[in-house]
Design an enzyme around this catalytic site. Structure first.
Site, short mmCIF file in Angstrom:
data_model
loop_
_atom_site.label_atom_id
_atom_site.label_comp_id
_atom_site.label_asym_id
_atom_site.label_seq_id
_atom_site.Cartn_x
_atom_site.Cartn_y
_atom_site.Cartn_z
N SER A 139 16.53 21.15 -8.41
CA SER A 139 15.73 19.93 -8.76
C SER A 139 16.68 19.17 -9.38
O SER A 139 17.93 19.24 -9.98
CB SER A 139 14.85 20.26 -9.78
OG SER A 139 13.91 19.11 -10.47
N TYR A 152 12.59 23.83 -18.42
CA TYR A 152 12.39 23.47 -16.82
C TYR A 152 13.66 23.11 -16.35
O TYR A 152 14.22 23.75 -15.37
CB TYR A 152 11.40 22.47 -16.71
CG TYR A 152 11.22 22.50 -15.11
CD1 TYR A 152 10.83 23.41 -14.18
CD2 TYR A 152 11.67 21.25 -14.42
CE1 TYR A 152 10.55 23.08 -12.71
CE2 TYR A 152 11.62 20.93 -13.05
CZ TYR A 152 11.07 21.88 -12.22
OH TYR A 152 11.16 21.87 -10.74
P1 NDP Z 1 3.57 23.88 -6.14
O1 NDP Z 1 2.78 24.04 -7.23
O2 NDP Z 1 2.64 23.17 -4.95
O3 NDP Z 1 3.96 25.11 -5.27
C1 NDP Z 1 4.42 26.23 -6.04
C2 NDP Z 1 4.52 27.65 -5.24
O4 NDP Z 1 5.02 28.57 -6.21
C3 NDP Z 1 3.04 27.89 -4.90
O5 NDP Z 1 2.96 28.30 -3.78
C4 NDP Z 1 2.80 29.14 -6.08
O6 NDP Z 1 1.91 30.14 -5.64
C5 NDP Z 1 4.33 29.52 -6.20
N1 NDP Z 1 4.51 30.30 -7.48
C6 NDP Z 1 4.42 29.72 -8.44
N2 NDP Z 1 4.49 30.91 -9.60
C7 NDP Z 1 4.78 32.11 -8.91
C8 NDP Z 1 4.90 33.34 -9.15
N3 NDP Z 1 4.87 33.83 -10.43
N4 NDP Z 1 4.84 34.22 -8.15
C9 NDP Z 1 4.73 33.90 -7.03
N5 NDP Z 1 4.63 32.48 -6.45
C10 NDP Z 1 4.47 31.49 -7.53
O7 NDP Z 1 4.79 23.15 -6.10
P2 NDP Z 1 6.06 22.75 -5.22
O8 NDP Z 1 5.73 22.90 -3.88
O9 NDP Z 1 6.26 21.15 -5.67
O10 NDP Z 1 7.47 23.24 -5.90
C11 NDP Z 1 8.23 24.41 -5.07
C12 NDP Z 1 9.39 24.31 -5.83
O11 NDP Z 1 9.91 23.11 -5.81
C13 NDP Z 1 9.41 24.93 -7.13
O12 NDP Z 1 10.42 25.71 -7.42
C14 NDP Z 1 9.47 23.61 -7.86
O13 NDP Z 1 10.25 23.71 -9.23
C15 NDP Z 1 10.56 22.81 -7.14
N6 NDP Z 1 10.73 21.38 -7.46
C16 NDP Z 1 9.50 20.59 -7.10
C17 NDP Z 1 9.44 19.32 -7.18
C18 NDP Z 1 8.47 18.55 -7.25
O14 NDP Z 1 8.51 17.24 -7.74
N7 NDP Z 1 7.25 18.76 -6.72
C19 NDP Z 1 10.94 18.73 -7.14
C20 NDP Z 1 12.01 19.57 -7.29
C21 NDP Z 1 11.92 20.89 -7.28
P3 NDP Z 1 0.78 30.92 -6.40
O15 NDP Z 1 0.39 30.01 -7.51
O16 NDP Z 1 -0.29 31.28 -5.34
O17 NDP Z 1 1.65 32.25 -6.68
C1 8X3 Z 2 10.74 18.39 -10.51
C2 8X3 Z 2 11.21 17.08 -10.32
O1 8X3 Z 2 11.60 14.98 -11.73
O2 8X3 Z 2 9.69 16.45 -12.20
O3 8X3 Z 2 11.77 19.46 -10.36
O4 8X3 Z 2 11.82 17.28 -12.76
S1 8X3 Z 2 10.90 16.40 -11.78
#
Ligand code: NDP
Ligand code: 8X3
Length: 254
Positions: A139, A152
């Site tokens: 991220s 985070y």
């Molecule tokens: P979402 O919340 O839409 O998706 C997160 C996914 O992670 C879900 O499918 C959830 O599935 C799964 N998950 C969470 N905890 C667990 C666990 N303990 N075991 C298995 N699966 C888990 O978020 P995003 O798609 O946006 O995020 C995906 C990744 O990208 C993350 O690592 C996030 O930190 C990163 N990210 C996101 C950004 C954003 O702005 N959205 C920017 C930068 C990075 P379930 O709950 O069914 O287990």
């Molecule tokens: C998620 C992006 O800017 O919310 O990783 O930290 S930010």
């Protein structure tokens, strides 16, 4: 040989979009997540396009991960790609107001869960060899400090350094590693971060033209389909609307 991708966290956001993108490209899918109903619905839908195997998994459950991965059918002995996507942020309050429990969950999911899937799947990626690849979801929060990011952001800084270090240890195997570092993206991420508070979710994305999960899926597909001699080490992307704030200065002593 059909290419196969293992995706953690395929029940929403980037993971779900990746499942659709790679299915469209004809890859076999191994999809994981905790929410069984969603996982099953996606599996049913994409099975019309390609071979899909789903595992209801909590990435924090080391023994569950070991058993599930050891039990994969022999056709998945070689893996083309791993997308370490499962992750979350909990809260955005200043550190002194945070719950230790939330910090535990972020560390256990974003760091330890990613380590479990990586270590357990490395033999299958190495068995594939040249052209295989791991994309880890880092991220911008791992590169740049901002208020409320504390644990985070620190978990994502870990993901970045681990990704770069892993490259060194995989030299000669042909397995590539990328740390993908997105900025503001619209997904359930912010609903999770703000404990389901729709108003905070709406405020986060209002007017921002945030990156969409499909944009991230397209980027990951591009990374994993580069010629086998190219490794994208890290890739940071933001929506055009997002830039950096200046340094904060406490003037309360004047
Ligand atoms: P979402 O919340 O839409 O998706 C997160 C996914 O992670 C879900 O499918 C959830 O599935 C799964 N998950 C969470 N905890 C667990 C666990 N303990 N075991 C298995 N699966 C888990 O978020 P995003 O798609 O946006 O995020 C995906 C990744 O990208 C993350 O690592 C996030 O930190 C990163 N990210 C996101 C950004 C954003 O702005 N959205 C920017 C930068 C990075 P379930 O709950 O069914 O287990
Ligand atoms: C998620 C992006 O800017 O919310 O990783 O930290 S930010």
């Amino acid at each position: 040989m059909t290419a196969t991708v293992f995706i953690t966290g395929a029940t929403s956001g980037f993971g779900e979009a990746c499942a659709r993108r790679f299915a469209q490209a004809g890859w076999s899918l191994i999809l994981t997540g905790r929410r069984e109903t969603r996982l099953q619905a996606l599996t049913d839908e994409l099975s019309a396009l390609t071979d899909v195997h789903s595992l209801v998994l909590d990435v924090r459950d080391r023994h569950g991960m070991e058993a599930a991965i050891a039990g994969l059918p022999a056709k998945y002995d070689k893996l083309t790609a791993l997308i370490n996507n499962a992750g979350l942020a909990l809260g955005a309050a200043p550190a002194p107001q945070c719950e230790l429990n939330d910090w535990d969950i972020m560390v256990d999911t974003n760091i330890k869960g990613l380590l479990y899937s990586t270590r357990l799947l490395l033999p299958r990626l190495i068995a594939h060899g040249r052209g295989a690849g791991i994309v880890n979801l880092g991220s911008i929060a791992g590169n740049w400090p901002y208020p409320g990011s504390h644990v985070y952001g620190a978990t994502k800084a870990f993901v970045k350094q681990f990704s770069l270090n892993l490259r060194n240890d995989l030299v000669g195997t042909g397995v590539r590693v990328t740390d993908l570092e997105p900025g503001l993206c619209e997904s359930e991420f912010s609903l999770v971060r703000f404990a389901g508070d729709q108003a905070k979710y709406d405020a986060t994305y209002a007017g921002a033209e945030a990156i969409q999960p499909e944009d991230i899926a397209e980027t990951i597909h591009w990374i994993l389909t580069q010629p086998a001699h190219i490794n994208i080490n890290s890739l940071e992307l933001m929506p055009v609307s997002q830039t950096w704030a200046g340094f904060a200065i406490d003037r309360s002593r004047s």
